[in-house]
Design a protein around this motif. Sequence first.
Motif, PDB file in Angstrom:
ATOM      1  N   UNK A 183      -9.149  -2.817  22.863  1.00  0.00           N
ATOM      2  CA  UNK A 183      -8.900  -2.031  24.084  1.00  0.00           C
ATOM      3  C   UNK A 183      -7.719  -1.076  23.940  1.00  0.00           C
ATOM      4  N   UNK A 184      -6.786  -1.348  23.020  1.00  0.00           N
ATOM      5  CA  UNK A 184      -5.586  -0.520  22.859  1.00  0.00           C
ATOM      6  C   UNK A 184      -4.886  -0.314  24.203  1.00  0.00           C
ATOM      7  N   UNK A 234     -17.757   2.225  26.154  1.00  0.00           N
ATOM      8  CA  UNK A 234     -17.511   2.472  24.740  1.00  0.00           C
ATOM      9  C   UNK A 234     -18.500   1.629  23.948  1.00  0.00           C
ATOM     10  N   UNK A 235     -18.696   1.945  22.686  1.00  0.00           N
ATOM     11  CA  UNK A 235     -19.659   1.230  21.850  1.00  0.00           C
ATOM     12  C   UNK A 235     -19.005  -0.047  21.338  1.00  0.00           C
ATOM     13  N   UNK A 236     -19.135  -1.126  22.111  1.00  0.00           N
ATOM     14  CA  UNK A 236     -18.486  -2.391  21.768  1.00  0.00           C
ATOM     15  C   UNK A 236     -18.990  -2.967  20.455  1.00  0.00           C
ATOM     16  N   UNK A 237     -20.256  -2.797  20.170  1.00  0.00           N
ATOM     17  CA  UNK A 237     -20.840  -3.293  18.915  1.00  0.00           C
ATOM     18  C   UNK A 237     -20.145  -2.624  17.728  1.00  0.00           C
ATOM     19  N   UNK A 288     -19.055   6.064  24.312  1.00  0.00           N
ATOM     20  CA  UNK A 288     -17.962   6.733  23.631  1.00  0.00           C
ATOM     21  C   UNK A 288     -17.645   5.979  22.352  1.00  0.00           C
ATOM     22  N   UNK A 289     -17.424   6.717  21.276  1.00  0.00           N
ATOM     23  CA  UNK A 289     -17.228   6.097  19.970  1.00  0.00           C
ATOM     24  C   UNK A 289     -15.818   5.541  19.851  1.00  0.00           C
ATOM     25  N   UNK A 290     -15.660   4.263  19.474  1.00  0.00           N
ATOM     26  CA  UNK A 290     -14.327   3.653  19.375  1.00  0.00           C
ATOM     27  C   UNK A 290     -13.625   4.023  18.064  1.00  0.00           C
ATOM     28  N   UNK A 291     -12.347   3.671  17.971  1.00  0.00           N
ATOM     29  CA  UNK A 291     -11.573   3.959  16.767  1.00  0.00           C
ATOM     30  C   UNK A 291     -10.597   2.818  16.493  1.00  0.00           C
ATOM     31  N   UNK A 292     -10.392   2.505  15.228  1.00  0.00           N
ATOM     32  CA  UNK A 292      -9.406   1.497  14.836  1.00  0.00           C
ATOM     33  C   UNK A 292      -8.001   2.075  14.921  1.00  0.00           C
ATOM     34  N   UNK A 303      -5.611  -2.841  16.850  1.00  0.00           N
ATOM     35  CA  UNK A 303      -6.616  -3.013  17.903  1.00  0.00           C
ATOM     36  C   UNK A 303      -7.666  -1.921  17.806  1.00  0.00           C
ATOM     37  N   UNK A 304      -8.638  -1.987  18.684  1.00  0.00           N
ATOM     38  CA  UNK A 304      -9.687  -0.983  18.770  1.00  0.00           C
ATOM     39  C   UNK A 304      -9.481  -0.168  20.035  1.00  0.00           C
ATOM     40  N   UNK A 305      -9.372   1.138  19.861  1.00  0.00           N
ATOM     41  CA  UNK A 305      -9.252   2.038  21.006  1.00  0.00           C
ATOM     42  C   UNK A 305     -10.656   2.368  21.495  1.00  0.00           C
ATOM     43  N   UNK A 306     -11.013   1.822  22.662  1.00  0.00           N
ATOM     44  CA  UNK A 306     -12.322   2.085  23.251  1.00  0.00           C
ATOM     45  C   UNK A 306     -12.324   3.289  24.169  1.00  0.00           C
ATOM     46  N   UNK A 307     -11.213   4.046  24.174  1.00  0.00           N
ATOM     47  CA  UNK A 307     -11.109   5.264  24.993  1.00  0.00           C
ATOM     48  C   UNK A 307     -11.462   4.965  26.454  1.00  0.00           C
TER      49      UNK A 307
END
Length: 341
Positions: free
Chosen positions: A279-280, A169-172, A325-329, A293-297
């Motif tokens: 990581x969700x 996932x795009x950690x940045x 993979x694009x993350x989501x809040x 959290x951030x969902x990194x899928x």
Amino acid sequence: MRVSVAPEPVGGRPPTIRTVAARAGVSKSLVSLVLQNSPRVSESKRQAVLKAVAELGYRPDPVARSLAEGRTRTVGVVIDDLSNPWYVALLDGLRPVLHEHGLRPLLADGRTEPDAIQALSDLRVDGLVLVGTPSTSAVDQVNALGNQIPTVVAGTREPRLSAVDMVANDDYRGAQLATSHLLQLGHRRIAHIVGEAEVGRLRRAGYESVIADAGLEPLCIAGDWTETTGHRVATDLLRSSDPMTAIVAANDLSAVGVLAAADDLGVRIPEDLSVVGYDDTWFARLHRLSLTTINGHITEVGQVAGRTLTARIDGERGTAGTRLLFPALVDRSSTGPVPAD
């Protein structure tokens, strides 16, 4: 033409390809073709062989099959930390893809088995999946293996690896989302507990970029991915003369440590302190935690890693690449507006 094959004496022994051939009235080579799903077999003979297989309870010898095909139908999977739920979520995505392709994963713990990568390679696995960042000493080894067998690194980006595919996932961007969320809530004193290796570096860079754009001073404290370190770092931050109003934790486990430290010190969440994990994981969704959290899928990362590997095993060529993979809040109850002075 009907081929006569003398059946082997049973005597309690398991059936062989010869006994299947005798029961079906065909040759051993034709039985092999049927078991390989070859299109060069008539439907009537295919059904005769399958009927014999079912009646005899025949199961192909996996060793003989591997020798004949030049494949073991196994994939080596090296995990950094089997106790971390992040890795479990990635495996939940990876394993079904491997099973669908008739591949059996062989798991090894890279933290307790330093020679795990070489040991799996020696077993002639059809491919390798390395979950997490390879150690500095293993980078050259991984690159070399990537030129010999299909290899995928899942869950991280590692700039020094050029011969293997990477899926993460795009950690940045994920850390940017976490920090921007807190800024939008009015927070200006935002600390970041920094994780390890390349993932930690990327998340720190994302946090720092948003803080710099807001004209604020970053506060980064070295940590790791554990609850214990999150608790220790947060305790120090909250006991300072000018405590933070928000913390971007390294990951969800680190965030749990922050929440525990706040509880120990009588700091209310989110009235006094807002906390964002990453990581969700399954426990972030528990009602008692309700962690923003951030969902990194990460399960999807495992799926894409599996599909990337199986395509390589099936012969796909081309330069190794990186899939992000694009993350989501995921906004839950651990964040709220900045407390009034």
